[in-house]
Design a protein around this motif. Structure first.
Motif, PDB file in Angstrom:
ATOM      1  N   LEU A  65       0.809  -1.219   0.000  1.00 39.15           N
ATOM      2  CA  LEU A  65       0.000   0.000   0.000  1.00 39.15           C
ATOM      3  C   LEU A  65       0.844   1.270   0.000  1.00 39.15           C
ATOM      4  O   LEU A  65       0.578   2.191  -0.773  1.00 39.15           O
ATOM      5  N   LYS A  87      -0.716   7.311   4.670  1.00 40.98           N
ATOM      6  CA  LYS A  87      -1.491   6.763   5.791  1.00 40.98           C
ATOM      7  C   LYS A  87      -2.861   7.434   5.891  1.00 40.98           C
ATOM      8  O   LYS A  87      -3.841   6.811   6.280  1.00 40.98           O
ATOM      9  N   ILE A 128      -5.846   5.788   4.002  1.00 41.72           N
ATOM     10  CA  ILE A 128      -6.418   4.544   4.515  1.00 41.72           C
ATOM     11  C   ILE A 128      -7.243   4.849   5.761  1.00 41.72           C
ATOM     12  O   ILE A 128      -6.725   5.375   6.745  1.00 41.72           O
ATOM     13  N   ILE A 159      -7.792  -0.789   8.327  1.00 40.84           N
ATOM     14  CA  ILE A 159      -7.286  -2.085   7.871  1.00 40.84           C
ATOM     15  C   ILE A 159      -7.658  -3.101   8.942  1.00 40.84           C
ATOM     16  O   ILE A 159      -7.343  -2.926  10.105  1.00 40.84           O
ATOM     17  N   VAL A 189      -9.395  -3.626   3.531  1.00 47.45           N
ATOM     18  CA  VAL A 189      -8.906  -2.254   3.570  1.00 47.45           C
ATOM     19  C   VAL A 189     -10.036  -1.331   3.138  1.00 47.45           C
ATOM     20  O   VAL A 189     -10.685  -1.564   2.121  1.00 47.45           O
ATOM     21  N   TYR A 232     -10.655   2.644   2.240  1.00 46.35           N
ATOM     22  CA  TYR A 232      -9.978   3.895   1.920  1.00 46.35           C
ATOM     23  C   TYR A 232     -10.821   5.077   2.401  1.00 46.35           C
ATOM     24  O   TYR A 232     -12.050   5.007   2.440  1.00 46.35           O
ATOM     25  N   HIS A 285      -9.626   2.246  -6.396  1.00 44.18           N
ATOM     26  CA  HIS A 285      -8.245   2.036  -5.942  1.00 44.18           C
ATOM     27  C   HIS A 285      -7.601   0.781  -6.519  1.00 44.18           C
ATOM     28  O   HIS A 285      -6.385   0.678  -6.537  1.00 44.18           O
TER      29      HIS A 285
END
Length: 126
Positions: free
Chosen positions: A43, A51, A54, A57, A77, A79, A113
């Motif tokens: 990532l 960071k 995101i 996670i 994950v 986003y 993504h």
């Protein structure tokens, strides 16, 4: 005499279970560290996300594909700019994260993504 044999077998069984538990616990923890590192490399280094990109996670350790080619750990994950969508990443035995698809939530048409069409093309080539 039978009590001694039973007690000996019971103690040996407890010891074997203890050794197995320590081994399994160590393996799961080690694999989790490897999975987190592989996903972070994918990532943040390979895909160059920040960071702040995101939102969340979540790791799991019950991958149905775990075993031959993949570790037991995988991740969902989310986003920041797509909070309703969840991407699924598996971790391969060679310690690489790979996009595996989308979780049940979200709309693949709005997901930007990862390329879902590319994923399907790769599966056809295999």
């Amino acid at each position: 005499m039978a009590k001694k044999i039973f007690l000996s077998v019971f103690i040996l069984l407890l010891m074997a279970l203890g050794v197995y538990y320590v081994y399994w616990d160590h393996r799961v923890k080690n694999e989790e560290i490897v999975a987190k590192k592989a996903l972070n490399e994918y990532l943040y280094e390979e895909r160059a996300f920040q960071k702040s990109d995101i939102k969340k996670i979540t790791f799991f350790n019950d991958n149905p594909l775990g075993g031959e080619n993949y570790l037991l750990h995988y991740a969902y994950v989310v986003y920041t700019d797509e909070p309703e969508n969840q991407y699924v990443y598996y971790i391969t035995k060679d310690k690489k994260a790979t996009f595996a698809g989308y979780a049940g939530q979200g709309d693949p048409d709005t997901m930007k993504h990862e390329d879902y069409e590319k994923l399907n093309d790769e599966k056809v080539e295999e």
